[in-house]
Design a protein around this motif. Structure first.
Motif, PDB file in Angstrom:
ATOM      1  N   GLU A 186       0.822  -1.196   0.000  1.00 62.24           N
ATOM      2  CA  GLU A 186       0.000   0.000   0.000  1.00 62.24           C
ATOM      3  C   GLU A 186       0.866   1.260   0.000  1.00 62.24           C
ATOM      4  O   GLU A 186       0.563   2.247  -0.678  1.00 62.24           O
ATOM      5  CB  GLU A 186      -0.930  -0.011   1.219  1.00 62.24           C
ATOM      6  CG  GLU A 186      -1.922  -1.157   1.244  1.00 62.24           C
ATOM      7  CD  GLU A 186      -2.941  -1.048   0.121  1.00 62.24           C
ATOM      8  OE1 GLU A 186      -3.178   0.088  -0.354  1.00 62.24           O
ATOM      9  OE2 GLU A 186      -3.483  -2.093  -0.296  1.00 62.24           O
ATOM     10  N   CYS A 187       1.965   1.226   0.784  1.00 66.56           N
ATOM     11  CA  CYS A 187       2.854   2.394   0.844  1.00 66.56           C
ATOM     12  C   CYS A 187       3.505   2.653  -0.511  1.00 66.56           C
ATOM     13  O   CYS A 187       3.741   3.808  -0.892  1.00 66.56           O
ATOM     14  CB  CYS A 187       3.920   2.195   1.910  1.00 66.56           C
ATOM     15  SG  CYS A 187       3.277   2.123   3.601  1.00 66.56           S
ATOM     16  N   ARG A 188       3.803   1.607  -1.242  1.00 65.63           N
ATOM     17  CA  ARG A 188       4.484   1.782  -2.524  1.00 65.63           C
ATOM     18  C   ARG A 188       3.572   2.424  -3.563  1.00 65.63           C
ATOM     19  O   ARG A 188       4.048   3.112  -4.468  1.00 65.63           O
ATOM     20  CB  ARG A 188       4.985   0.432  -3.019  1.00 65.63           C
ATOM     21  CG  ARG A 188       5.867   0.552  -4.241  1.00 65.63           C
ATOM     22  CD  ARG A 188       6.380  -0.778  -4.707  1.00 65.63           C
ATOM     23  NE  ARG A 188       7.222  -0.644  -5.876  1.00 65.63           N
ATOM     24  CZ  ARG A 188       7.732  -1.644  -6.576  1.00 65.63           C
ATOM     25  NH1 ARG A 188       7.463  -2.889  -6.191  1.00 65.63           N
ATOM     26  NH2 ARG A 188       8.471  -1.423  -7.644  1.00 65.63           N
ATOM     27  N   LEU A 189       2.275   2.250  -3.414  1.00 62.65           N
ATOM     28  CA  LEU A 189       1.352   2.811  -4.392  1.00 62.65           C
ATOM     29  C   LEU A 189       1.049   4.275  -4.136  1.00 62.65           C
ATOM     30  O   LEU A 189       0.491   4.948  -4.998  1.00 62.65           O
ATOM     31  CB  LEU A 189       0.037   2.001  -4.381  1.00 62.65           C
ATOM     32  CG  LEU A 189       0.162   0.536  -4.810  1.00 62.65           C
ATOM     33  CD1 LEU A 189      -1.181  -0.165  -4.679  1.00 62.65           C
ATOM     34  CD2 LEU A 189       0.679   0.453  -6.240  1.00 62.65           C
ATOM     35  N   ASP A 190       1.372   4.806  -2.988  1.00 62.62           N
ATOM     36  CA  ASP A 190       1.025   6.196  -2.684  1.00 62.62           C
ATOM     37  C   ASP A 190       2.177   7.146  -3.002  1.00 62.62           C
ATOM     38  O   ASP A 190       2.363   7.499  -4.170  1.00 62.62           O
ATOM     39  CB  ASP A 190       0.595   6.291  -1.217  1.00 62.62           C
ATOM     40  CG  ASP A 190      -0.728   5.559  -0.975  1.00 62.62           C
ATOM     41  OD1 ASP A 190      -1.467   5.441  -1.938  1.00 62.62           O
ATOM     42  OD2 ASP A 190      -0.957   5.114   0.162  1.00 62.62           O
ATOM     43  N   PRO A 191       2.983   7.575  -2.048  1.00 60.22           N
ATOM     44  CA  PRO A 191       3.989   8.596  -2.382  1.00 60.22           C
ATOM     45  C   PRO A 191       5.250   8.038  -3.019  1.00 60.22           C
ATOM     46  O   PRO A 191       6.056   8.795  -3.552  1.00 60.22           O
ATOM     47  CB  PRO A 191       4.303   9.220  -1.013  1.00 60.22           C
ATOM     48  CG  PRO A 191       4.018   8.155  -0.037  1.00 60.22           C
ATOM     49  CD  PRO A 191       2.918   7.321  -0.613  1.00 60.22           C
ATOM     50  N   HIS A 192       5.486   6.715  -2.925  1.00 60.40           N
ATOM     51  CA  HIS A 192       6.736   6.134  -3.424  1.00 60.40           C
ATOM     52  C   HIS A 192       6.542   5.429  -4.764  1.00 60.40           C
ATOM     53  O   HIS A 192       7.345   4.570  -5.123  1.00 60.40           O
ATOM     54  CB  HIS A 192       7.274   5.121  -2.397  1.00 60.40           C
ATOM     55  CG  HIS A 192       7.478   5.709  -1.025  1.00 60.40           C
ATOM     56  ND1 HIS A 192       8.605   6.383  -0.668  1.00 60.40           N
ATOM     57  CD2 HIS A 192       6.647   5.724   0.063  1.00 60.40           C
ATOM     58  CE1 HIS A 192       8.498   6.782   0.599  1.00 60.40           C
ATOM     59  NE2 HIS A 192       7.309   6.399   1.063  1.00 60.40           N
TER      60      HIS A 192
END
Length: 700
Positions: free
Chosen positions: A131-137
């Motif tokens: 999930e983190c990879r799909l947002d700001p990263h």
């Protein structure tokens, strides 16, 4: 403890205190890691924060607190994972754990519950879930965790290898510092002995010259008086003859008739003329008045007969070989190895002069000159060949002026420390006395002690161990010769051990007016009541190990293992009844008893029947009460003189030989001594510290 370079196992990490906080001593909660890599609970760190800084409790490094507070420190996910594993398997026992459980365990994303951390954002160095990879990263290059670890592991391992190398160097440096300190103490003890011997030699030489000069003065005065008395006798004889002739002439002139005067006139005139023409007194007597001429060096304030210089500590022979191996193997050397290699070259140059017959003198150091005493220590073989007389002569020759050197040469002689005749002069002059070598020093106060130790008894106990009687803390403590604490021998409740001795598998000690025999586990075998007329009773084990001797009101009682009185005697027999007070007692390997008699102020040596073999009460005691004593395997007696901080040596018959330990060896109010294995002298001080010295025999 995990050795350097070996990977710790999961079981070791879980079973050790790795998961415990060093501040609260409980299991870590919300572990936060400081930049110094020490991990603590977040709440504990919050309590330590002071003025925007935290001082690490372990390494004392000051760390600034992030602006967001203690919570901004890095979370130790490694410790969190181990804590989760312990919680999941709370009944974990040694040998019962599952490595696969650790492998299946995945770190959870703090922002997205239920999602595991799978990626590493390279620009941000942040762990991400899906999930983190799909947002700001989304546009940042990311690597799977396994691939990122493979990429970064070599760099970390290289840094770890460098730290391991530094740790090895630190450990070697620490060992070198300890060795240098031990060598410094040993050398200081040697130099202190040499200073004492040199000073005593100079004093003895001055006293010998004093006796010589006074003897010559007395001989001169006696010869002059004898010649004067001879001249006085001759003058008196001539005076009597002249007075008799003059009296006869006066009688004739006053009482004689004219015919009588004229008849004797010729004889009287001839005699008076003869007396008048002869010399009335002999020629002037030679009068040689004595005058004292002092050597200029005695009045010169700049003339120092004893000079202390310092030199760099030379390395051991094994350090030289290690340096040579490093140079031959690698071709490169560190600055420390360069210094270690330069010192042996200097030492070889210093040893080259005596071997070449003195044809070439060693080059002196620009910062410090090597004293004669220290040169003797650098070359021990040549030191044995040189006598103390030659050593002290060299000190005198360097201190005197050039035109007066020959006057002092040969005047220093090796004589006894004691003015009374004793075997000491021959032994001390030829270096046949045992010499001390410092071994170790350690305190006897333990964490459970309520008071400062007061050591009243020492004895060997087992292999290279000693048993210490601490009267103040009512304990019998066990220590190794290296100072390792081995526990205690339990004593009956309320007993304060005074003197102690170890027999075959049992321990004997005195406490108050009783003698106890107990097992190493503290079980009382028997107890015997002693005389109340003596405040303390000295205890000594016989060489056979099956009997114990105790001093009681001036006599010695010997008990066997069953507690029966085997023998009882008074040193010197019944004639010495009431004249002895043995405060300290020991037994020699030859079966004799040695005691410190405070009533006679002497050291008495007697056999098993009380027959006195020898007794010393000479000036070597310096007016002090003889203290604790012990005997080595050759029968030499080591006597403690507490008031002057000395341990002196007596021969097996009780004659004083010389000093063994002085204040230069760190003695400050020594109390009791004992001998371990016949070659280690153990001395306890009044502050509870124990010094151990190895006794080097002359033939070793």
């Amino acid at each position: 403890m995990v050795s350097q370079g070996s990977a710790p196992s999961l079981l070791e990490a879980l079973s050790s205190d790795f998961l415990a906080c060093k501040i609260c001593l409980e299991q870590l909660r919300a572990p936060k890691t400081l930049p110094c890599l020490h991990t603590y609970c977040q709440d504990c760190l919050a309590q330590l924060a002071d003025g925007g800084h935290i001082r690490c409790p372990e390494c004392r490094e000051t760390v600034p607190v992030p602006p967001a507070g203690v919570a901004a420190f890095k979370t130790n996910f490694f410790v969190n994972g181990l804590l989760d594993l312990v919680k999941a398997r709370g009944d974990l026992r040694a040998g019962w754990y599952d490595e696969e459980a650790r492998e299946r365990q995945a770190a959870q994303c703090p922002q997205h519950p239920g999602e595991a951390l799978r990626f590493l954002c390279q620009p941000c160095s942040q762990l991400l879930c899906r999930e983190c990879r799909l947002d700001p990263h989304l546009d940042h290059p990311c690597l799977p965790l396994a691939e990122a670890v493979r990429a970064r592991r070599p760099g970390l391992e290289e840094l770890l290898a460098g730290v391991d190398k530094n740790l090895a160097e630190l450990e070697a440096a620490r060992a070198s510092e300890k060795e240098a300190l031990a060598r410094l103490r040993e050398q200081a003890a040697r130099v202190g002995l040499q200073v004492e011997e040199a000073a005593e030699g100079v004093l003895r030489a001055l006293l010998a010259q004093k006796q010589e000069v006074l003897g010559r003065l007395r001989a001169h005065v006696e010869a002059a008086e004898e010649a004067a008395w001879e001249r006085l006798a001759e003058l008196e004889s001539r005076e009597q003859v002249a007075q008799a002739a003059a009296a006869f002439a006066r009688r004739v002139l006053s009482l004689g008739r004219e015919a009588e005067i004229l008849s004797l006139e010729g004889a009287i005139a001839q005699r008076l003329r003869q007396l008048q023409d002869s010399p009335w007194a002999p020629g002037p007597a030679p009068c040689l008045l004595p005058r004292l001429e002092l050597h200029p060096g005695l009045l010169d304030k700049d003339c120092h007969l004893l000079q202390l210089s310092f030199e760099e500590l030379p390395p051991r022979e094994d350090d030289e070989r290690a340096g040579a191996d490093t140079q031959g193997g690698d071709g490169t050397q560190s600055p420390r190895e360069d210094r270690a290699e330069a010192q042996p070259l200097k030492e070889e140059k210093a040893q080259a002069a005596p071997e070449d017959g003195g044809s070439q003198a060693p080059k002196e150091d620009t910062t410090a000159k090597v004293s004669q005493a220290e040169k003797a220590q650098v070359t021990p073989k040549e030191d044995r060949a040189q006598s103390p007389q030659g050593d002290r002569e060299s000190h005198m020759e360097r201190g005197a002026r050039a035109n007066k050197k020959r006057k002092f040469k040969g005047r220093l002689k090796s004589i006894s420390r004691e003015p009374s005749p004793a075997p000491g002069p021959n032994l001390e002059g030829t270096g046949l006395l045992p010499r001390p070598i410092f071994f170790c020093s350690f305190p006897t106060r333990m964490p459970g002690d309520r008071r400062s130790p007061r050591i009243t008894g020492l004895c060997p106990f087992g292999q290279r161990e000693i048993l210490v009687a601490d009267e103040q803390n009512r304990a019998l403590k066990r220590f190794s010769l290296n100072g390792d604490y081995k526990g205690t021998v339990p004593v009956p409740e309320g007993c304060s051990p005074c003197s102690v001795a170890a027999l075959q598998g049992v321990v004997a000690f005195s406490a108050g007016a009783r003698l106890y025999l107990i097992s190493p586990e503290g079980e009382v075998q028997w107890r015997r009541a002693l005389s109340l007329s003596q405040a303390s009773h000295a205890v000594a084990a016989l060489p056979s190990g099956d009997r114990v001797a105790v001093s009681v009101a001036g006599h010695v009682e010997v008990y066997n293992m069953e507690g029966s009185l085997a023998t009882r005697f008074i040193p010197g027999g019944r004639a010495s009844r009431g004249q002895r007070a043995l405060v300290f007692l020991t037994a020699s390997p030859q079966g004799n008893f040695v005691g410190s008699d405070w009533q006679q102020n002497s050291v008495v040596v007697c056999d098993g029947l009380g027959q006195v073999i020898g007794e010393y009460r000479g000036p070597g005691l310096h007016g002090c009460q003889p203290g604790s004593l012990t005997v080595d395997k050759k029968g030499y007696i080591f006597l403690t003189l507490r008031e002057i901080n000395k341990v002196v040596i007596l021969d097996p018959k009780g004659s004083l030989l010389g000093d063994f330990l002085t204040a230069y060896h760190g003695l400050e109010k020594p109390r009791v001594t004992t001998m371990v294995d016949g070659r280690y002298l153990v001395v306890s001080l009044s502050n509870g510290t124990i010094h151990v010295f190895r006794v080097r025999s002359p033939d070793s």
